[in-house]
Structure formats: structure tokens, C-alpha cells
Scaffold this motif. Structure first.
Motif, PDB file in Angstrom:
ATOM      1  N   GLN A 352       0.812  -1.216   0.000  1.00 45.18           N
ATOM      2  CA  GLN A 352       0.000   0.000   0.000  1.00 45.18           C
ATOM      3  C   GLN A 352       0.850   1.272   0.000  1.00 45.18           C
ATOM      4  OE1 GLN A 352      -3.748   1.021   0.742  1.00 45.18           O
ATOM      5  NE2 GLN A 352      -3.473  -0.361  -0.967  1.00 45.18           N
ATOM      6  N   CYS A 353       2.036   1.204   0.582  1.00 43.46           N
ATOM      7  CA  CYS A 353       2.862   2.418   0.720  1.00 43.46           C
ATOM      8  C   CYS A 353       3.048   3.086  -0.647  1.00 43.46           C
ATOM      9  CB  CYS A 353       4.231   2.082   1.310  1.00 43.46           C
ATOM     10  SG  CYS A 353       5.352   3.490   1.290  1.00 43.46           S
ATOM     11  N   PRO A 354       2.561   4.313  -0.810  1.00 43.59           N
ATOM     12  CA  PRO A 354       2.609   4.945  -2.131  1.00 43.59           C
ATOM     13  C   PRO A 354       4.035   5.200  -2.604  1.00 43.59           C
ATOM     14  CG  PRO A 354       1.210   6.185  -0.596  1.00 43.59           C
ATOM     15  CD  PRO A 354       1.943   5.177   0.210  1.00 43.59           C
ATOM     16  N   SER A 355       4.968   5.377  -1.681  1.00 37.05           N
ATOM     17  CA  SER A 355       6.321   5.770  -2.089  1.00 37.05           C
ATOM     18  C   SER A 355       7.252   4.578  -2.277  1.00 37.05           C
ATOM     19  CB  SER A 355       6.917   6.683  -1.021  1.00 37.05           C
ATOM     20  OG  SER A 355       7.165   5.945   0.162  1.00 37.05           O
ATOM     21  N   GLY A 356       6.804   3.404  -1.907  1.00 38.52           N
ATOM     22  CA  GLY A 356       7.676   2.226  -2.007  1.00 38.52           C
ATOM     23  C   GLY A 356       8.774   2.242  -0.958  1.00 38.52           C
ATOM     24  N   ALA A 357       8.549   2.965   0.141  1.00 35.58           N
ATOM     25  CA  ALA A 357       9.599   3.084   1.165  1.00 35.58           C
ATOM     26  C   ALA A 357       9.747   1.820   2.006  1.00 35.58           C
ATOM     27  CB  ALA A 357       9.284   4.274   2.078  1.00 35.58           C
ATOM     28  N   ILE A 358       8.691   1.019   2.077  1.00 34.40           N
ATOM     29  CA  ILE A 358       8.727  -0.151   2.955  1.00 34.40           C
ATOM     30  C   ILE A 358       9.180  -1.373   2.161  1.00 34.40           C
ATOM     31  CG2 ILE A 358       7.336  -1.638   4.473  1.00 34.40           C
ATOM     32  CD1 ILE A 358       5.440   0.773   4.821  1.00 34.40           C
ATOM     33  N   SER A 359      10.102  -2.113   2.752  1.00 31.90           N
ATOM     34  CA  SER A 359      10.684  -3.254   2.040  1.00 31.90           C
ATOM     35  C   SER A 359       9.686  -4.393   1.877  1.00 31.90           C
ATOM     36  CB  SER A 359      11.893  -3.738   2.847  1.00 31.90           C
ATOM     37  OG  SER A 359      12.226  -5.043   2.467  1.00 31.90           O
ATOM     38  N   ASN A 381       9.524  12.108   0.821  1.00 35.77           N
ATOM     39  CA  ASN A 381       9.091  12.727  -0.428  1.00 35.77           C
ATOM     40  C   ASN A 381       7.596  12.557  -0.652  1.00 35.77           C
ATOM     41  OD1 ASN A 381      11.407  13.886  -1.176  1.00 35.77           O
ATOM     42  ND2 ASN A 381      11.949  12.453  -2.789  1.00 35.77           N
ATOM     43  N   PHE A 382       7.081  11.430  -0.201  1.00 32.37           N
ATOM     44  CA  PHE A 382       5.629  11.272  -0.361  1.00 32.37           C
ATOM     45  C   PHE A 382       4.869  12.285   0.492  1.00 32.37           C
ATOM     46  CE2 PHE A 382       1.488   9.605   0.919  1.00 32.37           C
ATOM     47  CZ  PHE A 382       0.877   9.675  -0.328  1.00 32.37           C
ATOM     48  N   TRP A 383       5.416  12.590   1.667  1.00 30.28           N
ATOM     49  CA  TRP A 383       4.754  13.589   2.522  1.00 30.28           C
ATOM     50  C   TRP A 383       4.525  14.903   1.767  1.00 30.28           C
ATOM     51  CZ3 TRP A 383       6.759  13.597   8.272  1.00 30.28           C
ATOM     52  CH2 TRP A 383       6.709  12.283   8.768  1.00 30.28           C
ATOM     53  N   SER A 384       5.454  15.193   0.854  1.00 33.90           N
ATOM     54  CA  SER A 384       5.308  16.436   0.082  1.00 33.90           C
ATOM     55  C   SER A 384       4.498  16.215  -1.189  1.00 33.90           C
ATOM     56  CB  SER A 384       6.686  16.969  -0.319  1.00 33.90           C
ATOM     57  OG  SER A 384       7.499  17.083   0.805  1.00 33.90           O
ATOM     58  N   GLY A 391       2.541  14.754   6.959  1.00 36.07           N
ATOM     59  CA  GLY A 391       2.809  13.339   7.230  1.00 36.07           C
ATOM     60  C   GLY A 391       1.916  12.449   6.400  1.00 36.07           C
ATOM     61  N   CYS A 392       1.972  11.153   6.682  1.00 36.69           N
ATOM     62  CA  CYS A 392       1.208  10.198   5.872  1.00 36.69           C
ATOM     63  C   CYS A 392       0.438   9.212   6.756  1.00 36.69           C
ATOM     64  CB  CYS A 392       2.167   9.487   4.917  1.00 36.69           C
ATOM     65  SG  CYS A 392       1.512   8.017   4.136  1.00 36.69           S
ATOM     66  N   ARG A 393       1.152   8.386   7.506  1.00 34.25           N
ATOM     67  CA  ARG A 393       0.548   7.444   8.465  1.00 34.25           C
ATOM     68  C   ARG A 393      -0.303   6.358   7.812  1.00 34.25           C
ATOM     69  NH1 ARG A 393       0.459  12.623  10.238  1.00 34.25           N
ATOM     70  NH2 ARG A 393      -1.237  12.837   8.780  1.00 34.25           N
ATOM     71  N   LEU A 394      -0.209   6.225   6.485  1.00 33.46           N
ATOM     72  CA  LEU A 394      -1.017   5.206   5.826  1.00 33.46           C
ATOM     73  C   LEU A 394      -0.626   3.806   6.301  1.00 33.46           C
ATOM     74  CD1 LEU A 394      -3.153   4.694   3.613  1.00 33.46           C
ATOM     75  CD2 LEU A 394      -1.270   4.430   2.016  1.00 33.46           C
ATOM     76  N   CYS A 395       0.699   3.617   6.543  1.00 35.79           N
ATOM     77  CA  CYS A 395       1.136   2.284   6.984  1.00 35.79           C
ATOM     78  C   CYS A 395       0.558   1.937   8.357  1.00 35.79           C
ATOM     79  CB  CYS A 395       2.658   2.188   6.986  1.00 35.79           C
ATOM     80  SG  CYS A 395       3.496   3.628   7.604  1.00 35.79           S
ATOM     81  N   VAL A 396       0.272   2.952   9.150  1.00 34.35           N
ATOM     82  CA  VAL A 396      -0.381   2.708  10.446  1.00 34.35           C
ATOM     83  C   VAL A 396      -1.814   2.236  10.203  1.00 34.35           C
ATOM     84  CG1 VAL A 396      -1.200   3.809  12.579  1.00 34.35           C
ATOM     85  CG2 VAL A 396       1.023   4.441  11.647  1.00 34.35           C
TER      86      VAL A 396
HETATM   87  S1  SF4 Z   1       4.236   7.010   6.159  1.00 32.35           S
HETATM   88 FE1  SF4 Z   1       4.295   4.805   5.769  1.00 32.35          FE
HETATM   89  S2  SF4 Z   1       2.872   4.466   4.053  1.00 32.35           S
HETATM   90 FE2  SF4 Z   1       3.320   6.645   4.145  1.00 32.35          FE
HETATM   91  S3  SF4 Z   1       5.003   6.929   2.698  1.00 32.35           S
HETATM   92 FE3  SF4 Z   1       5.919   6.659   4.720  1.00 32.35          FE
HETATM   93  S4  SF4 Z   1       6.325   4.483   4.896  1.00 32.35           S
HETATM   94 FE4  SF4 Z   1       4.923   4.758   3.193  1.00 32.35          FE
END
Ligand code: SF4
Ligand code: SF4
Lengths: 483, 107
Positions: A352-359, A381-384, A391-396
Motif C-alpha cells: 500500500q505504501c505509495p512511495s515504495g519506502a517499505i521493504s 518525499n511522499f509527505w510532500s 505526514g502520511c501514516r497510511l502504513c499505520v
Molecule cells: S508514512 Fe508509511 S505508508 Fe506513508 S510513505 Fe511513509 S512508509 Fe509509506
């Protein structure tokens, strides 16, 4: 035994059992946290999970080689961002001081993300903010309200600031470390914390260099871990549930940040009043140490694939603070509730992470410890790249552990915890994807980046701006603080 | 709405549950079908499954998880229906024919 005797025995036994039950009912009704109207949390009424039953001797991360401490100046994205405005294209890496230059030499991808990509994103964002700001008037107002109150920050070095009256006070002699732990936990709840745990502080978690040269440390001078940072008290409070599910745009960390900070400073004052040293490490970005592994050590939860700690009570919907201290206490043990196994199967946050930050891959060795990598430059970068609150918090929000504490989700949690085969992990992760689907990740972006300002779940009714406010013309110039 | 999350609700639900099973037992026996312990247990289990399905849909609606309510509702309802047919046939085992022409006799 004939029938009459049998019935008499059953009758007698039932009378005793009934009376005993009423005794327990009575005592429980009299002292249950539920009966402290409006103050259930202050009585520790939400930290109900029996951690002792799931305690393990070693934390659920593995130490696999020689360890090193994180550099607060460069390994932490918020600190690293402070150097970006010094960047001059002509000078390239020479724009930065040596430690930042070293970092970007080792991580060239981050240089590209932190500078070039960020600049492009910011240009696009300015236009989108103008066009779509009306949508977020209430959620931004709410976020700023939640962040409006907070204690003054730490502004002195540990050897001075942490001690009552600059070190001049003699501590009271505590009778027993176990009793002191009980006391500290009770007081933490009374200060407003939902969760509390205690760990002996592992010096590996203290930054090698301070994050931003504040908090009484001199910039670029290494942190010598003070002897009085013997224990770490961990406190944590949840973010408001409905807006949290409406992340990325509508939720805010400010509500939990603010309360978490207040709790930590209250607790610091309490400990100092007993004559001991104490220092709060709080959000946002006012830390001398890494928080997640300390939460693990203190038995609050386990670190998930998304790098956030997952607790049995709140999932990962909480914001922690830490108080380092030397008041003698008995530390808690780490717990193992099966998160490591579950995360191997479930990759929902990574997908789900839009930025692909999570492995999406396996754990990696980071500074001598094994864990899932998180690419903080991508995340930041996704925060911006989105609108609404910071912030984002989608992973939460998408994590299956972050579910409200009703019978259904409690039952699912119990199944995963008790199943040694791991089969239920597959079933439950599959059900989560089927029954609680998220959006296409691209939709979470702002429109100029091909997105739709989407949220995981709809905005709560009380944050729907158009239902309460006559929307102004977005083109009209404005000085309102919520923008 | 606090009643529905209180101990009193579960007390009432327990009474209603026992009454429902007792009613089913009497109804079956009136139709010459013996209703022993194993049938009570079987019927109870099926009723629990039905209860789970209703509570699942209700909880999901309450949480505003409409997709979960719909998809979960359909999946669990289908399971309830199929198992319901099987359970019904099992409950009718031992039914005694009392009048000539009764086609439903099963022994
Ligand atoms: S807050 Fe979580 S879901 Fe959002 S971009 Fe960062 S790692 Fe990904
Ligand atoms: S979403 Fe799944 S993989 Fe990610 S942290 Fe939560 S349980 Fe682990």
C-alpha cells in the motif's frame, strides 16, 4: 449416592460457587478501571494485555554482528533535511559539511531523492495546495488545535538539565525496584499515558551524534552516553481512530504527539521531584536516541515490517515518548506475540505504501541488527506529494494489527498469537486484503502527480469541510492560518 | 446503546439462546423426531455460526467497513446456508412415520 443426595450436593456446591462469584463481582465492580468515569485511561484501563504470559528473554530483533550507533545528523531524515538548503548545484557535494558529504557518497540515491526530486515535487505542490485547500480546512484546523499545547523543550546537556536543580538534590531512597516500577507505571497512566513499559537502556540505541545540535548538545560533538541514562521509561498514546483511518490527508499525529509529550514531561517532573535524574525524548524530533528498539526492549510490542512498533492493545496506532532516568527500577521483558512471523506473510503496508519506502523483501542487517529496511527519503518525499495534514501514516492505518478493540479483531489477534503452525497468518492476511482493501497506491498522491487525494477510509463527518463551511473561492488570496 | 455491550445483554442472549434450542427440541419432538443431546449440540453450533455471521456484518457496518460487511456477509451467509441444509437433514434423523402416506420418513 442417590438422586436426592446428588441434588443436595449440587445445591450446596452451587450456593458456594454463586457466593464466591458474587464476591469477585463485587470487588471487581468496586475497583475496575471502568468504574472511574471519564478516567479509565488514567487507571491503566487500556493496558490490559497480560505481557508476562508472552514475555521472552531476548528481544524479537536479532543482533548479527558488530553494532554501531546511528548518526542523528544524517541517518535521521528530519535532521538531514536541515542541510538541504545549503545545497548548491555548482558545488555539488562540497556544499555540505564532511559528515553529510560522507552520507550522500554512501547513499547517492538519497541525494537525488532529497534534492532533485524534492524540488520538482514542491513546485507541483504549490499549485495543488491552492486548488484543493478547501477540502482540508477542518482537518487542518483540527490538527493545529491538537498541536497547540506542549511543554517547553529540553535545552541543556544531560549532566545539568536532567538533574533536579542542576544536580544539587539528594534523591530519596527507594525501598524496592519492583515497587518503584509499579509506582512509575501508575504515575505514567495518571499522567495520561495509555501504555507504559520499562527497559534497561541499551547504549546502542543512543545517537552517536545529536540530531540537530539542540537539547544542550554541541553540534558535531559525539554523545557520550551518560551514566544516569540507566533506564528508559516508554509511554505511548493513540491517535484519534477515525481520522487515523482517513490518512494520508485527514489524520494528524499532533493529537498523540502533544499528549505523549505532556506525559513525558509530567513524568520527568515527578522523577526529578524524588531527586533523581530524568530526561524526556519526545516527538516531533526532540530525541537523543532511537525509539522503536527501546519500545521492543520494554515489552511494549514488536517492530513490524513498516518499522513501527506493533502493540497488542493499539496495533501501531500510537505515538511514544521516552524518559531516560536513573531511578532504580525493575525492567520489563520483551514480548513475542508473533508479529515477526505475521509480517513475513503479510506485506500489506509495503504494497500500500505509495512511495515504495517499505521493504517487500527480507530483513537486512542495519548497524549490526536485523530488521526490515525503511527508505526514509522516499517516505519523506511522499509527505510532500500529497495534500492535507503533514505526514502520511497510511502504513499505520492499513496494518491488520491497527484495528479497534472489538470482539472480532481481538479474536483474530488471539488466533494469530496462539497458532504455532503459522497457517492462520496466511488466512488472516488474506482475509485482511479481501475484506479491508485499500486504494490503488497512486490514488493517494495529489492530482498533479496523478493522484486523487485519496484516503484509506472516508473522512469522518466532523472533518467534512463542505458540510459546515461556505467554501471560499480557492483563487481568492488568503491569510488564514490553516493554510 | 450501552445495553448491547454490557454483561446484561449477554445474560439475556444466553436465556434467549437456551429458549430457542428448547423450542426447537419441543417442535421437533411434536413432529415425532427425537432430539437428544448430540442434536442439541449440533443445532447450538449452527446457531453460533449464524450468530457469528450476523454479528460480523453488524460489527463491520458499525465500523463503517462496508466492503467487509458485504463480502464477509456473503461468504459467511453462504457457509451458513450450506451447513444449515446439512444440519437440518441430520436433525431429522430418526423421524418416525405415524400415518400411512407420510413420505418424509427417515430412519
Ligand atoms: S508514512 Fe508509511 S505508508 Fe506513508 S510513505 Fe511513509 S512508509 Fe509509506
Ligand atoms: S501491514 Fe502486515 S507486514 Fe506490515 S507491519 Fe503490519 S502486519 Fe507487518
Amino acid at each position: 449416592m442417590d438422586r436426592r443426595q446428588f441434588l443436595k450436593a449440587i445445591g450446596g456446591g452451587s450456593a458456594v460457587a454463586g457466593s464466591t462469584g458474587l464476591w469477585f463481582f463485587g470487588t471487581e465492580a468496586g475497583r475496575s478501571p471502568d468504574s472511574y468515569t471519564g478516567m479509565k485511561n488514567r487507571e491503566g484501563g487500556y493496558q490490559t494485555f497480560d505481557r508476562k504470559k508472552w514475555a521472552v528473554s531476548n528481544p524479537t530483533y536479532d543482533k548479527v554482528g558488530p553494532t554501531s550507533r546511528a548518526d542523528g545528523r544524517t541517518d535521521v531524515i528530519f535532521a538531514r533535511m536541515g542541510y538541504l538548503r545549503r545545497y548548491d548545484k555548482e558545488k555539488g557535494l562540497d556544499s555540505f559539511p564532511p559528515h553529510v558529504r560522507d552520507y550522500y557518497t554512501k547513499h547517492p540515491e538519497d541525494l537525488e531523492l532529497d534534492i532533485t526530486v524534492r524540488r520538482e515535487i514542491h513546485q507541483k505542490r504549490a499549485e495543488d495546495v491552492k486548488k484543493y485547500r478547501n477540502e482540508f480546512i477542518l482537518s487542518k484546523a483540527w490538527s493545529s488545535a491538537m498541536g497547540a499545547v506542549g511543554p517547553r523543550g529540553v535545552n541543556g546537556p544531560p549532566e545539568e538539565w536532567d538533574f533536579p536543580r542542576g544536580g544539587a538534590s539528594t534523591p530519596y531512597k527507594m525501598k524496592d525496584p519492583r515497587q518503584t516500577s509499579r509506582l512509575i507505571k501508575k504515575v505514567s497512566h495518571q499522567c495520561g499515558s495509555t501504555l507504559v513499559g520499562i527497559a534497561e537502556l541499551n547504549p546502542d540505541w543512543v545517537y552517536k551524534y545529536p540530531m540537530n545540535g539542540g537539547r544542550g548538545f554541541k553540534a558535531n560533538e559525539p554523545i557520550e552516553v551518560p551514566e544516569h541514562w540507566k533506564y528508559a521509561i516508554v509511554v505511548g498514546v493513540p491517535m484519534s481512530w477515525d481520522p487515523m483511518y482517513a490518512n494520508p490527508p485527514y489524520g494528524t499525529s499532533n493529537d498523540a504527539y502533544s499528549l505523549s509529550r505532556i506525559v513525558a514531561y509530567r513524568l520527568t517532573a515527578f522523577i526529578k521531584s524524588l531527586g533523581y535524574a530524568a530526561r524526556p525524548h519526545t516527538p516531533g524530533a526532540s530525541y537523543d536516541l532511537m525509539v522503536p528498539p527501546i519500545l521492543v526492549d520494554a515489552g511494549i510490542g514488536e517492530q513490524g515490517r513498516h518499522s513501527i512498533v506493533i502493540t497488542p492493545e493499539l496495533g501501531c496506532n500510537f505515538r511514544p515518548s521516552i524518559v531516560t532516568t536513573n531511578i532504580p527500577m525493575e525492567a520489563d521483558k520483551p514480548i513475542d506475540i508473533g508479529v515477526q512471523d505475521f509480517c513475513k506473510t503479510c506485506k500489506i503496508c509495503a504494497e500500500q505504501c505509495p512511495s515504495g519506502a517499505i521493504s517487500k523483501g527480507e530483513k537486512e542487517t542495519i548497524r549490526g541488527y536485523e530488521r526490515y529496511a525503511l527508505h526514509s527519503s522516499k517516505c519523506s518525499n511522499f509527505w510532500s506529494s500529497k495534500l492535507g495534514n503533514m505526514g502520511c501514516r497510511l502504513c499505520v492505518a492499513v496494518c491488520p494489527y491497527t484495528r479497534k478493540a472489538n470482539w472480532l479483531h481481538k479474536a483474530a489477534l488471539n488466533v494469530t498469537m496462539h497458532d504455532p503452525t503459522g497457517l492462520s497468518d496466511h488466512a488472516l492476511a488474506g482475509m485482511q486484503e479481501l475484506l479491508y482493501p485499500g486504494q490503488e497506491p497512486q490514488k493517494y498522491y495529489m492530482p498533479s502527480m496523478g493522484g486523487e487525494n485519496a484516503s484509506y477510509r472516508p473522512v469522518p463527518w466532523w472533518l467534512k469541510t463542505e458540510d459546515f463551511i461556505d467554501l471560499p473561492d480557492p483563487e481568492e488570496p488568503t491569510t488564514r492560518s490553516s493554510e | 446503546m450501552w445495553f448491547f455491550t454490557s454483561g446484561a445483554f449477554w445474560f439475556a442472549e444466553g436465556i434467549v439462546f437456551v429458549l430457542a434450542i428448547t423450542g426447537l427440541k419441543v417442535w421437533m419432538e411434536d413432529r415425532n423426531t427425537p432430539f437428544g443431546l448430540w442434536k442439541c449440540l449440533l443445532a447450538s453450533l449452527w446457531m453460533l455460526m449464524l450468530g457469528f455471521t450476523i454479528a460480523f456484518i453488524g460489527t463491520s457496518v458499525g465500523e463503517n467497513e462496508i466492503v467487509a460487511a458485504k463480502k464477509g456477509g456473503i461468504i459467511f451467509s453462504v457457509i451458513c446456508f450450506i451447513t444449515g441444509v446439512v444440519v437440518w437433514r441430520l436433525l431429522r434423523i430418526g423421524r418416525v412415520k405415524i400415518a400411512p402416506g407420510d413420505e418424509d420418513e427417515e430412519v
